[in-house]
Design an enzyme around this catalytic site. Structure first.
Site, PDB file in Angstrom:
ATOM      1  N   TYR A 122      25.175  37.712  54.024  1.00  0.00           N
ATOM      2  CA  TYR A 122      24.851  36.302  54.296  1.00  0.00           C
ATOM      3  C   TYR A 122      25.869  35.753  55.288  1.00  0.00           C
ATOM      4  CZ  TYR A 122      23.689  31.448  52.774  1.00  0.00           C
ATOM      5  OH  TYR A 122      23.294  30.131  52.686  1.00  0.00           O
ATOM      6  N   THR A 157      30.877  38.698  53.178  1.00  0.00           N
ATOM      7  CA  THR A 157      30.896  39.692  52.108  1.00  0.00           C
ATOM      8  C   THR A 157      29.853  40.773  52.371  1.00  0.00           C
ATOM      9  OG1 THR A 157      31.574  37.999  50.533  1.00  0.00           O
ATOM     10  CG2 THR A 157      30.678  40.032  49.622  1.00  0.00           C
ATOM     11  N   ARG A 268      50.346  44.338  19.816  1.00  0.00           N
ATOM     12  CA  ARG A 268      51.748  44.109  20.161  1.00  0.00           C
ATOM     13  C   ARG A 268      52.400  43.256  19.080  1.00  0.00           C
ATOM     14  NH1 ARG A 268      56.607  43.746  21.608  1.00  0.00           N
ATOM     15  NH2 ARG A 268      57.291  42.971  23.641  1.00  0.00           N
ATOM     16  N   GLN A 279      50.945  31.308  16.128  1.00  0.00           N
ATOM     17  CA  GLN A 279      49.986  30.257  16.463  1.00  0.00           C
ATOM     18  C   GLN A 279      49.922  29.985  17.963  1.00  0.00           C
ATOM     19  OE1 GLN A 279      50.384  25.862  15.347  1.00  0.00           O
ATOM     20  NE2 GLN A 279      49.108  26.644  13.684  1.00  0.00           N
ATOM     21  N   GLU A 363      31.417  30.379  48.552  1.00  0.00           N
ATOM     22  CA  GLU A 363      30.135  29.736  48.213  1.00  0.00           C
ATOM     23  C   GLU A 363      30.301  28.284  47.802  1.00  0.00           C
ATOM     24  OE1 GLU A 363      26.989  31.724  46.354  1.00  0.00           O
ATOM     25  OE2 GLU A 363      27.774  33.726  46.779  1.00  0.00           O
TER      26      GLU A 363
END
Length: 381
Positions: A122, A157, A268, A279, A363
């Site tokens: 495009y 692209t 981990r 938390q 875009e």
């Protein structure tokens, strides 16, 4: 009532896309990015499965489905790798103007090629005209049975892999944006010159280049729609269809980053327990999940409205703006969860964060989407 459940066919399509991304995209994504390799073989396989052309009408070799089915697939591709999602989606962006405004002959000749594996690009953005499309300088002048096209496009692209281009050019500059026309230009036409592959921050497997058109002769039969000066509306309609798919790419990328962060946080340990049990980390991942759900619903809303045949410009802008910014936030937070490992290329969250950034730019940038939203709100007053 609003029903967000998927049909059996839609669930099967979603699962097929997820299985493809898991088998053919995720295992290769790091190598594609590191080596800046265009994933042509994976794109070929996706096309053979019909995953790239669901929106092309059946009479031209596609499945004749809607934007909603397309965004289901695009989310899974973004989950696999954001670069692959962009590289594999460039062809449909160029094809939308043919689906919505092409002549029957153009659809037969070029949409059928896409269904058979051709790649398209495009060509709208220019070195001095990005989001400001009206400022493009490319011009097409009628000369007998041809148009002669001159101009330069930038950040295209898929340009280095394309078999044909969608090209927006002025045929009547004095008329402003109403004087733009759109053309199908075969990539092997004399005078088409490709620039070098750009070395981008992220999504490095996507082939992005400049394209110059130097006295390129284009048959008049390749004027999209067969009439001059309809190019602006054709290009904008394409964005209304493409922005939900780009939004879905962003949702998928963010989902992938969240899943990787959740898995790592559960493995981990610090201070005698998995970091997910702290938390600070669990709340961060909870916020990721909420943002992803919200972005997905905005994306589905934009796609559903397009499938209903209604103007979805506002909904597409909402989805693109929120999803792009959300993916940047989520992937950045995912890097934070991984700590020092997240900042290295050892884990995929760094690649996902780099890949998320460009969605806020191409875009129509997030700022342009806000301009569209503001404009659309005034239309309803």
């Amino acid at each position: 009532m609003v029903d967000f459940s998927l049909s059996e066919e839609q669930r099967m399509l979603q699962e097929a896309a997820r299985e493809f991304a898991a088998a053919e995209v995720k295992p290769h994504a790091e190598k594609w990015d590191r080596e800046s390799t265009f994933p042509r073989e994976a794109i070929r396989k996706a096309n053979e499965l019909g995953l790239l052309t669901v929106k092309i009408p059946e009479e031209y070799g596609g499945y004749g489905m809607g934007s909603f089915e397309e965004v289901l697939i695009c989310e899974e591709f973004g989950w696999g790798d954001p670069g692959f999602a962009t590289a594999s989606g460039s062809t449909m962006l160029a094809s939308y103007p043919l689906i919505t405004g092409g002549t029957e002959d153009q659809k037969q000749r070029y949409l059928s090629k896409v269904a058979n594996g051709c790649i398209a690009a495009y060509c709208v953005t220019e070195p001095g005209a990005g989001s400001d499309v009206q400022s493009i300088r490319t011009q097409a002048v009628r000369d007998g049975d041809d148009y002669v096209v001159n101009g330069s496009k930038m950040w295209i692209t898929g340009a280095g892999q394309a078999d044909w281009f969608f090209v927006l050019a002025y045929t009547d500059r004095e008329a402003g944006y109403r004087g733009m026309s759109s053309f199908i230009v075969d990539a092997d036409s004399a005078g088409v010159v490709l620039g070098k592959k750009e070395e981008n921050m992220g999504q490095r497997c996507s082939d992005t280049r400049a394209v110059d058109f130097n006295d390129v002769r284009v048959p008049a039969e390749n004027l999209i729609g067969g009439e001059e000066n309809g190019g602006w509306m054709n290009a904008m309609k394409a964005f209304d269809l493409s922005r939900p798919t780009i939004s879905a790419h962003a949702v998928g990328n963010a989902r992938g980053a969240m899943e990787e962060a959740l898995r790592y946080a559960n493995e981990r340990s610090t201070f005698g327990k998995p970091i997910y049990r702290h938390q600070a980390i669990s709340f961060m991942i909870a916020d990721m999940a909420t943002k992803i759900e919200a972005a997905r619903l905005l994306t589905w809303c934009a796609a559903k409205k397009a499938d209903a045949g209604e103007r979805n410009t506002l909904e597409a802008a909402h989805a693109k703006r929120f999803s792009a910014d959300m993916a940047m936030e989520v992937t950045t937070d995912a890097v934070q969860v991984f700590g020092g490992y997240g900042y290295s290329e050892e884990y995929p969250v760094a690649r996902r964060m780099r890949g998320a950034k460009v969605v806020q730019i191409f875009e129509g940038s997030s700022q342009i989407q806000r301009m569209i939203i503001g404009r659309e709100l005034l239309r309803d007053m």
